[in-house]
Design a protein around this motif. Structure first.
Motif, PDB file in Angstrom:
ATOM      1  N   LEU A  58       0.783  -1.184   0.146  1.00  0.00           N
ATOM      2  CA  LEU A  58      -0.120   0.146   0.215  1.00  0.00           C
ATOM      3  C   LEU A  58       0.775   1.325   0.049  1.00  0.00           C
ATOM      4  O   LEU A  58       0.796   1.926  -0.762  1.00  0.00           O
ATOM      5  N   LEU A  59       1.887   1.213   0.944  1.00  0.00           N
ATOM      6  CA  LEU A  59       2.731   2.537   1.132  1.00  0.00           C
ATOM      7  C   LEU A  59       3.323   2.715  -0.314  1.00  0.00           C
ATOM      8  O   LEU A  59       3.733   3.877  -0.824  1.00  0.00           O
ATOM      9  N   LEU A  60       4.177   1.596  -0.779  1.00  0.00           N
ATOM     10  CA  LEU A  60       5.037   1.704  -2.054  1.00  0.00           C
ATOM     11  C   LEU A  60       4.142   2.170  -3.088  1.00  0.00           C
ATOM     12  O   LEU A  60       4.574   2.851  -4.062  1.00  0.00           O
ATOM     13  N   GLY A  61       2.758   1.779  -3.324  1.00  0.00           N
ATOM     14  CA  GLY A  61       2.001   1.920  -4.482  1.00  0.00           C
ATOM     15  C   GLY A  61       1.703   3.471  -4.357  1.00  0.00           C
ATOM     16  O   GLY A  61       1.669   4.039  -5.335  1.00  0.00           O
ATOM     17  N   ILE A  62       1.314   4.147  -3.182  1.00  0.00           N
ATOM     18  CA  ILE A  62       0.966   5.425  -2.902  1.00  0.00           C
ATOM     19  C   ILE A  62       2.283   6.350  -3.223  1.00  0.00           C
ATOM     20  O   ILE A  62       2.128   7.060  -3.950  1.00  0.00           O
ATOM     21  N   LEU A  63       3.344   6.016  -2.513  1.00  0.00           N
ATOM     22  CA  LEU A  63       4.621   6.497  -2.876  1.00  0.00           C
ATOM     23  C   LEU A  63       5.110   6.461  -4.498  1.00  0.00           C
ATOM     24  O   LEU A  63       5.503   7.578  -4.791  1.00  0.00           O
ATOM     25  N   GLY A  64       4.954   5.519  -5.130  1.00  0.00           N
ATOM     26  CA  GLY A  64       5.137   5.215  -6.403  1.00  0.00           C
ATOM     27  C   GLY A  64       4.424   6.194  -7.322  1.00  0.00           C
ATOM     28  O   GLY A  64       4.657   6.918  -8.293  1.00  0.00           O
ATOM     29  N   LEU A  65       3.000   6.350  -7.031  1.00  0.00           N
ATOM     30  CA  LEU A  65       1.952   7.305  -7.804  1.00  0.00           C
ATOM     31  C   LEU A  65       2.560   8.645  -7.731  1.00  0.00           C
ATOM     32  O   LEU A  65       2.651   9.419  -8.534  1.00  0.00           O
ATOM     33  N   ILE A  66       2.905   9.067  -6.340  1.00  0.00           N
ATOM     34  CA  ILE A  66       3.306  10.314  -6.200  1.00  0.00           C
ATOM     35  C   ILE A  66       4.824  10.665  -6.663  1.00  0.00           C
ATOM     36  O   ILE A  66       4.722  11.852  -7.355  1.00  0.00           O
ATOM     37  N   ALA A  67       5.612   9.766  -6.651  1.00  0.00           N
ATOM     38  CA  ALA A  67       6.770   9.956  -7.285  1.00  0.00           C
ATOM     39  C   ALA A  67       6.456  10.044  -8.873  1.00  0.00           C
ATOM     40  O   ALA A  67       7.383  10.834  -9.565  1.00  0.00           O
ATOM     41  N   ALA A  68       5.965   9.382  -9.509  1.00  0.00           N
ATOM     42  CA  ALA A  68       5.779   9.217 -10.986  1.00  0.00           C
ATOM     43  C   ALA A  68       4.977  10.487 -11.410  1.00  0.00           C
ATOM     44  O   ALA A  68       5.403  11.040 -12.381  1.00  0.00           O
ATOM     45  N   TYR A  69       4.001  10.999 -10.824  1.00  0.00           N
ATOM     46  CA  TYR A  69       3.441  12.354 -10.871  1.00  0.00           C
ATOM     47  C   TYR A  69       4.594  13.453 -10.957  1.00  0.00           C
ATOM     48  O   TYR A  69       4.638  14.437 -11.879  1.00  0.00           O
ATOM     49  N   GLY A  70       5.350  13.500  -9.970  1.00  0.00           N
ATOM     50  CA  GLY A  70       6.239  14.571  -9.856  1.00  0.00           C
ATOM     51  C   GLY A  70       7.437  14.188 -10.952  1.00  0.00           C
ATOM     52  O   GLY A  70       7.863  15.377 -11.448  1.00  0.00           O
ATOM     53  N   SER A  75       9.752  17.834 -11.828  1.00  0.00           N
ATOM     54  CA  SER A  75       9.976  18.606 -10.786  1.00  0.00           C
ATOM     55  C   SER A  75      11.143  18.152  -9.787  1.00  0.00           C
ATOM     56  O   SER A  75      11.275  16.955  -9.850  1.00  0.00           O
ATOM     57  N   LYS A  76      11.898  18.672  -9.162  1.00  0.00           N
ATOM     58  CA  LYS A  76      12.951  18.663  -8.275  1.00  0.00           C
ATOM     59  C   LYS A  76      12.377  17.190  -7.158  1.00  0.00           C
ATOM     60  O   LYS A  76      13.062  16.433  -7.033  1.00  0.00           O
ATOM     61  N   TRP A  77      11.217  17.623  -6.687  1.00  0.00           N
ATOM     62  CA  TRP A  77      10.686  16.742  -5.369  1.00  0.00           C
ATOM     63  C   TRP A  77      10.407  15.571  -6.379  1.00  0.00           C
ATOM     64  O   TRP A  77      10.318  14.414  -5.843  1.00  0.00           O
ATOM     65  N   GLY A  78      10.034  15.473  -7.389  1.00  0.00           N
ATOM     66  CA  GLY A  78       9.642  14.440  -8.094  1.00  0.00           C
ATOM     67  C   GLY A  78      11.001  13.501  -8.332  1.00  0.00           C
ATOM     68  O   GLY A  78      10.931  12.262  -8.400  1.00  0.00           O
ATOM     69  N   THR A  82      11.217   9.807  -6.455  1.00  0.00           N
ATOM     70  CA  THR A  82      11.315   8.691  -7.240  1.00  0.00           C
ATOM     71  C   THR A  82      12.750   7.739  -6.811  1.00  0.00           C
ATOM     72  O   THR A  82      12.791   6.584  -6.601  1.00  0.00           O
ATOM     73  N   MET A  83      13.814   8.643  -6.417  1.00  0.00           N
ATOM     74  CA  MET A  83      15.035   7.988  -5.888  1.00  0.00           C
ATOM     75  C   MET A  83      14.415   7.293  -4.602  1.00  0.00           C
ATOM     76  O   MET A  83      14.804   6.188  -4.294  1.00  0.00           O
ATOM     77  N   LEU A  84      13.606   8.139  -3.661  1.00  0.00           N
ATOM     78  CA  LEU A  84      13.465   7.285  -2.408  1.00  0.00           C
ATOM     79  C   LEU A  84      12.566   6.178  -2.606  1.00  0.00           C
ATOM     80  O   LEU A  84      12.656   5.152  -1.933  1.00  0.00           O
TER      81      LEU A  84
END
Length: 135
Positions: A58-70, A75-78, A82-84
């Motif tokens: 669940l956490l990696l799925g949500i984090l991955g979606l946020i990272a993919a968007y960024g 963006s720098k945070w993206g 994504t690295m995180l």
């Protein structure tokens, strides 16, 4: 400037890979539920391990979606998210290898991400930050 980055097909491809992997992880978490993650495995697992798998998917799925968007927004945070997400996924899937060997499939996207994004970090970071990130 970050917004002036031309469309880099490799970055778009990595973002797409993260979308697919994240949606897949969320689907596994949804279908598996906290008690039923063992249904996807060949070896029996404890209920505690099942809950850990559920939470991490669940956490990696949500984090991955946020990272993919960024990342797709370039963006720098993206880049950093994504690295995180990549390193968190690598750590989780290395642990997953102790349960079932097919967890190695989950290593493909984060390893591709780290290799490709590290080479393109200057597109996301100012020169000073890119030098610091080079370690």
């Amino acid at each position: 400037m970050v917004n002036s980055i031309k469309r880099d097909k490799t970055i778009i491809f990595v973002g797409f890979l993260w979308l697919v992997q994240s949606i897949g992880r969320l689907c596994f978490a949804t279908v598996g539920t906290p008690e039923g993650m063992g249904q996807f495995l060949d070896t029996p697992i404890s209920s505690t391990t099942s809950v850990i798998l559920f939470v991490m998917f669940l956490l990696l799925g949500i984090l991955g979606l946020i990272a993919a968007y960024g990342l797709l927004k370039r963006s720098k945070w993206g880049f950093w998210s994504t690295m995180l997400a990549s390193f968190a996924t690598i750590a989780f899937d290395l642990w997953g290898l102790t349960i079932q060997f097919t967890a190695a499939i989950g290593l493909i996207v984060p390893i591709i991400s780290v290799i490709t994004l590290y080479g393109r970090k200057r597109k996301f970071l100012p020169k000073e930050e890119a030098k610091k990130a080079a370690f």
